[in-house]
Design an enzyme around this catalytic site. Structure first.
Site, PDB file in Angstrom:
ATOM      1  CE  LYS A  35      -1.947   1.420   3.219  1.00  0.00           C
ATOM      2  NZ  LYS A  35      -2.420   3.121   3.970  1.00  0.00           N
ATOM      3  CG  ASP A  62      -5.082   4.442   1.383  1.00  0.00           C
ATOM      4  OD1 ASP A  62      -5.590   4.944   1.095  1.00  0.00           O
ATOM      5  OD2 ASP A  62      -4.094   4.427   2.510  1.00  0.00           O
ATOM      6  CE  LYS A  64      -7.589   6.608   3.989  1.00  0.00           C
ATOM      7  NZ  LYS A  64      -6.640   6.162   3.903  1.00  0.00           N
ATOM      8  CG  ASP A  67     -11.514  18.181  -6.002  1.00  0.00           C
ATOM      9  OD1 ASP A  67     -12.839  18.304  -6.584  1.00  0.00           O
ATOM     10  OD2 ASP A  67     -10.021  17.565  -5.783  1.00  0.00           O
ATOM     11  N   PRO A  69     -17.386  16.069  -8.983  1.00  0.00           N
ATOM     12  CG  PRO A  69     -19.061  14.655  -8.846  1.00  0.00           C
ATOM     13  CD  PRO A  69     -18.059  15.888  -9.212  1.00  0.00           C
ATOM     14  CG  ASN A  70     -14.160  16.650 -14.813  1.00  0.00           C
ATOM     15  OD1 ASN A  70     -14.654  16.011 -15.999  1.00  0.00           O
ATOM     16  ND2 ASN A  70     -13.359  18.065 -15.130  1.00  0.00           N
ATOM     17  CB  THR A 122     -10.413   4.033  12.377  1.00  0.00           C
ATOM     18  OG1 THR A 122      -9.058   4.592  11.889  1.00  0.00           O
ATOM     19  CG2 THR A 122     -11.353   3.097  11.783  1.00  0.00           C
ATOM     20  NE  ARG A 183      -0.277  -3.290  15.903  1.00  0.00           N
ATOM     21  CZ  ARG A 183      -0.575  -2.244  14.263  1.00  0.00           C
ATOM     22  NH1 ARG A 183      -1.076  -2.444  13.340  1.00  0.00           N
ATOM     23  NH2 ARG A 183       0.337  -0.747  14.011  1.00  0.00           N
ATOM     24  NE  ARG A 213       1.874   1.839  13.205  1.00  0.00           N
ATOM     25  CZ  ARG A 213       1.588   2.415  13.908  1.00  0.00           C
ATOM     26  NH1 ARG A 213       2.020   3.425  15.131  1.00  0.00           N
ATOM     27  NH2 ARG A 213      -0.083   2.373  13.828  1.00  0.00           N
TER      28      ARG A 213
HETATM   29  O1  C5P Z   1       1.336   0.614  10.951  1.00  0.00           O
HETATM   30  P1  C5P Z   1      -0.111   0.542  10.933  1.00  0.00           P
HETATM   31  O2  C5P Z   1      -0.263  -1.009  10.611  1.00  0.00           O
HETATM   32  O3  C5P Z   1      -1.581   0.742  12.226  1.00  0.00           O
HETATM   33  O4  C5P Z   1      -0.727   0.486   9.579  1.00  0.00           O
HETATM   34  C1  C5P Z   1      -2.270   0.939   9.845  1.00  0.00           C
HETATM   35  C2  C5P Z   1      -2.376   1.506   8.248  1.00  0.00           C
HETATM   36  O5  C5P Z   1      -3.579   1.952   7.404  1.00  0.00           O
HETATM   37  C3  C5P Z   1      -1.585   3.033   7.733  1.00  0.00           C
HETATM   38  O6  C5P Z   1      -0.945   2.575   6.649  1.00  0.00           O
HETATM   39  C4  C5P Z   1      -2.282   3.794   8.183  1.00  0.00           C
HETATM   40  O7  C5P Z   1      -2.747   5.053   7.760  1.00  0.00           O
HETATM   41  C5  C5P Z   1      -3.489   2.756   7.276  1.00  0.00           C
HETATM   42  N1  C5P Z   1      -5.172   2.856   8.203  1.00  0.00           N
HETATM   43  C6  C5P Z   1      -6.162   2.902   9.700  1.00  0.00           C
HETATM   44  N2  C5P Z   1      -6.432   3.417   9.893  1.00  0.00           N
HETATM   45  C7  C5P Z   1      -8.024   3.039   8.850  1.00  0.00           C
HETATM   46  C8  C5P Z   1      -7.488   3.714   7.396  1.00  0.00           C
HETATM   47  C9  C5P Z   1      -6.460   3.238   7.101  1.00  0.00           C
HETATM   48  O8  C5P Z   1      -4.502   2.257   9.935  1.00  0.00           O
HETATM   49  N3  C5P Z   1      -9.004   2.979   9.574  1.00  0.00           N
END
Ligand code: C5P
Length: 233
Positions: A35, A62, A64, A67, A69-70, A122, A183, A213
């Site tokens: 990503k 990624d 996101k 803006d 539509p065009n 989130t 995680r 991470r």
């Molecule tokens: O390091 P980590 O596993 O937390 O990274 C999660 C990735 O997903 C990051 O690029 C973060 O910006 C993205 N992300 C997130 N929560 C979201 C949307 C995207 O952690 N709701």
């Protein structure tokens, strides 16, 4: 469930093309996709995306888009021209923007990227939504925007693993569901609050797991990736 292996999408949250290339040198494109988000794309641009793809990685761009539509349609076409595997937009852009995005990539046929929507960030709690005039709980707004995105013909949603069960119940197995906040049980949560293990996310019905991470910050990203891939195989 939609989609195809590999299910792991490694978030390349680094600040240079060189750092991204050093990281992916440790990764196997048979075990993961990657990503590229706003920071890395702003620093390293389309050339880096091309180099990653030349090394065999599918890229989730990624950015996101949100803006008129065009403009979003043109940006989605640019992403499709680049050959990325997935690109995303904000569902809050509304039905006409979502439909323009879908139509923009439709012309690419079998080369077309998957088009997913972010519903509610989130980082947004109820008060944040109220501040911008949205009198919704985050859950209710996720539900409303998920319907809007999928009825507008998008392929799927980026969502929390905690939302996956409800989204599957409401929308069935068709939509591609992409979940960050993953995680492994033994990993640190970092700044993520409500984390789910890779095995649990897949069991709940997530297709693609965005993992940063726990892989990128591991002493051996290669071994960390292999461990997670084995756990969900
Ligand atoms: O390091 P980590 O596993 O937390 O990274 C999660 C990735 O997903 C990051 O690029 C973060 O910006 C993205 N992300 C997130 N929560 C979201 C949307 C995207 O952690 N709701």
């Amino acid at each position: 469930m939609a989609g195809a292996q590999p299910w792991i999408v490694v978030a390349l949250d680094v600040d240079s093309g060189a750092a991204a290339e050093a990281l992916v040198a440790e990764l196997d494109p048979n075990l993961c996709r990657v990503k590229v988000g706003k920071e890395l794309f702003t620093r390293a641009g389309p050339d880096l995306v091309r180099r990653l793809q030349a090394q065999g990685f599918s890229v989730f761009l990624d950015l996101k888009f949100h803006d008129i539509p065009n403009t979003v349609a043109a940006a989605c076409r640019a992403a499709a021209d680049l050959g990325v595997w997935m690109v995303n937009v904000h569902a809050l852009g509304g039905a006409r923007m979502l439909e323009a995005a879908r139509e923009a990539v439709a012309g690419f046929g079998s080369r077309r990227p998957l088009l997913t929507a972010v519903t509610v960030l989130t980082s947004h709690q109820r008060e944040d939504l109220a501040d911008v005039g949205l009198d919704y709980t985050p859950e209710a707004l996720v539900d409303r925007l998920a319907h809007l995105a999928l009825e507008s013909g998008l392929d799927g949603l980026v969502c929390s693993a905690r939302e996956v069960e409800a989204l599957r119940a409401a929308h069935g197995s068709g939509p591609v569901l992409v979940t960050p906040g993953i995680r492994p049980a033994e990993a640190a949560a970092d700044d993520q609050r409500r984390v789910v293990t890779p095995e649990e996310a897949r069991r709940l019905g997530a297709d693609y797991l965005v993992i940063g991470r726990p892989i990128t910050g591991a002493a051996s990203p290669r071994r960390a990736l292999e461990g997670i891939a084995a756990a969900i195989a």
